[in-house]
Write an enzyme that holds these catalytic residues in place. Sequence first.
Site, mmCIF file in Angstrom:
data_model
loop_
_atom_site.group_PDB
_atom_site.id
_atom_site.type_symbol
_atom_site.label_atom_id
_atom_site.label_comp_id
_atom_site.label_asym_id
_atom_site.label_seq_id
_atom_site.Cartn_x
_atom_site.Cartn_y
_atom_site.Cartn_z
ATOM 1 N N GLY A 246 0.905 -0.643 -0.179
ATOM 2 C CA GLY A 246 0.162 -0.074 -0.395
ATOM 3 C C GLY A 246 1.004 0.771 -0.358
ATOM 4 O O GLY A 246 2.151 1.025 0.023
ATOM 5 N N HIS B 253 -5.035 0.872 7.970
ATOM 6 C CA HIS B 253 -3.987 1.664 7.508
ATOM 7 C C HIS B 253 -3.083 2.858 6.546
ATOM 8 O O HIS B 253 -3.114 3.708 7.191
ATOM 9 C CB HIS B 253 -2.635 0.614 7.239
ATOM 10 C CG HIS B 253 -1.019 1.111 7.353
ATOM 11 N ND1 HIS B 253 -0.249 0.984 8.264
ATOM 12 C CD2 HIS B 253 0.025 1.512 6.671
ATOM 13 C CE1 HIS B 253 1.400 1.099 8.056
ATOM 14 N NE2 HIS B 253 1.442 2.169 7.137
ATOM 15 N N GLU B 254 -3.831 2.625 5.687
ATOM 16 C CA GLU B 254 -3.592 3.795 3.947
ATOM 17 C C GLU B 254 -4.549 5.091 4.830
ATOM 18 O O GLU B 254 -4.431 6.407 4.039
ATOM 19 C CB GLU B 254 -3.865 3.067 3.054
ATOM 20 C CG GLU B 254 -3.146 2.017 2.577
ATOM 21 C CD GLU B 254 -1.615 1.991 2.651
ATOM 22 O OE1 GLU B 254 -1.393 3.581 2.392
ATOM 23 O OE2 GLU B 254 -0.865 1.623 2.413
ATOM 24 N N CYS C 165 5.775 0.130 7.710
ATOM 25 C CA CYS C 165 5.015 1.218 7.118
ATOM 26 C C CYS C 165 6.653 1.434 6.925
ATOM 27 O O CYS C 165 7.479 1.360 6.922
ATOM 28 C CB CYS C 165 4.875 2.020 8.291
ATOM 29 S SG CYS C 165 4.125 3.793 6.929
ATOM 30 N N LEU C 166 5.814 2.090 5.388
ATOM 31 C CA LEU C 166 7.333 2.473 4.213
ATOM 32 C C LEU C 166 7.487 3.277 4.786
ATOM 33 O O LEU C 166 8.795 3.867 4.303
ATOM 34 C CB LEU C 166 6.835 2.359 2.502
ATOM 35 C CG LEU C 166 6.211 1.572 1.397
ATOM 36 C CD1 LEU C 166 5.839 1.573 0.342
ATOM 37 C CD2 LEU C 166 7.313 -0.042 1.638
ATOM 38 N N HIS D 154 -3.495 6.807 7.630
ATOM 39 C CA HIS D 154 -2.538 7.803 6.768
ATOM 40 C C HIS D 154 -3.185 9.484 6.373
ATOM 41 O O HIS D 154 -2.790 10.145 6.602
ATOM 42 C CB HIS D 154 -1.518 7.555 5.778
ATOM 43 C CG HIS D 154 -0.364 7.119 5.788
ATOM 44 N ND1 HIS D 154 0.464 7.522 6.693
ATOM 45 C CD2 HIS D 154 -0.414 5.270 5.526
ATOM 46 C CE1 HIS D 154 1.437 6.083 6.571
ATOM 47 N NE2 HIS D 154 1.614 5.314 5.933
ATOM 48 N N GLN E 117 3.068 10.234 1.795
ATOM 49 C CA GLN E 117 3.836 9.647 1.947
ATOM 50 C C GLN E 117 4.668 9.904 0.732
ATOM 51 O O GLN E 117 5.688 10.307 0.733
ATOM 52 C CB GLN E 117 3.796 7.683 2.020
ATOM 53 C CG GLN E 117 2.199 7.209 3.679
ATOM 54 C CD GLN E 117 2.990 6.013 3.078
ATOM 55 O OE1 GLN E 117 2.178 5.290 2.825
ATOM 56 N NE2 GLN E 117 3.890 5.085 3.969
HETATM 57 O O1 K1U Z 1 1.944 2.511 3.556
HETATM 58 C C1 K1U Z 1 2.789 2.191 4.072
HETATM 59 O O2 K1U Z 1 3.705 2.087 4.164
HETATM 60 C C2 K1U Z 1 2.981 1.039 3.166
HETATM 61 C C3 K1U Z 1 2.577 -0.466 3.738
HETATM 62 C C4 K1U Z 1 1.508 -1.511 3.480
HETATM 63 C C5 K1U Z 1 0.719 -2.154 4.810
HETATM 64 C C6 K1U Z 1 1.854 -3.410 5.399
HETATM 65 C C7 K1U Z 1 1.184 -4.441 6.343
HETATM 66 C C8 K1U Z 1 0.114 -3.668 7.188
HETATM 67 C C9 K1U Z 1 -1.133 -3.291 6.561
HETATM 68 C C10 K1U Z 1 -0.236 -2.047 5.959
HETATM 69 C C11 K1U Z 1 3.429 -2.220 3.502
HETATM 70 O O3 K1U Z 1 3.156 -1.960 2.265
HETATM 71 S S1 K1U Z 1 4.948 -1.807 4.506
HETATM 72 C C12 K1U Z 1 5.588 -3.738 3.592
HETATM 73 C C13 K1U Z 1 4.878 -4.591 3.367
HETATM 74 O O4 K1U Z 1 4.138 -5.203 4.129
HETATM 75 C C14 K1U Z 1 5.089 -5.332 2.050
HETATM 76 C C15 K1U Z 1 6.594 -5.391 1.742
HETATM 77 C C16 K1U Z 1 6.566 -6.409 0.944
HETATM 78 C C17 K1U Z 1 6.034 -7.843 0.402
HETATM 79 C C18 K1U Z 1 5.074 -7.937 0.937
HETATM 80 C C19 K1U Z 1 4.754 -6.597 2.548
HETATM 81 ZN ZN ZN Z 2 2.508 3.437 6.291
#
Ligand code: K1U
Ligand code: ZN
Length: 173
Positions: A46, A137-138, A95-96, A141, A51
């Site tokens: 996501g 989660h999004e 979270c990225l 944000h 972000q």
């Molecule tokens: O919004 C963001 O910061 C992105 C975040 C979204 C998210 C992840 C986990 C639970 C809820 C929301 C991410 O994508 S973090 C990276 C991640 O979870 C991932 C990366 C590669 C493969 C699988 C997952």
């Molecule tokens: Zn996030």
Amino acid sequence: MALRQILLVPDPRLRKTVEPVDGVTDDIRRLGDDMLETMYDAPGIGLAAPQIGVMKRVFVMDCATGEDEEPNPMVILNPEITWASEETETSEEGCLSIPDIFEDVTRPERIRLRWLGLDGEVHEQEFGDRWAVCAQHEIDHLNGKLFVDYLGPVKRRMIMSKMKKVKKERARA
Ligand code: K1U
Ligand code: ZN
């Protein structure tokens, strides 16, 4: 399409409630494309517009698992949660904007989401599993809320102070 830079915490732009989009324009379509490219490149499941410093109520997600599900990129404009289940589920979130940190967060297990699509139509759909977690989660944000806000104060302060160091190191590199 272009890769955009993902903001890291602490950044005041990640703490703002952002504005709805007026409608579907070429700029919004380009934003959706850039956000999907940036999300897949990260990689993530996501990404919300603030972000990347765009203060609009837009997020993208694709929670399809590579093994048994085809990619399902979604561009969501002006999302609204119209229903949330009483049942909750605890799952690990990342979270990225807070890289390499994963913590358990408890949220409603299922939600019903209404949004404007890039086709100009209003959509409404129920989501569960990772899709529900990611959408919540999004949307957080878009309201200036981060997953660390669900943690206890000690853990949250540790994560924030680690992130300050990470940002300083990245700025020097
Ligand atoms: O919004 C963001 O910061 C992105 C975040 C979204 C998210 C992840 C986990 C639970 C809820 C929301 C991410 O994508 S973090 C990276 C991640 O979870 C991932 C990366 C590669 C493969 C699988 C997952
Ligand atoms: Zn996030």
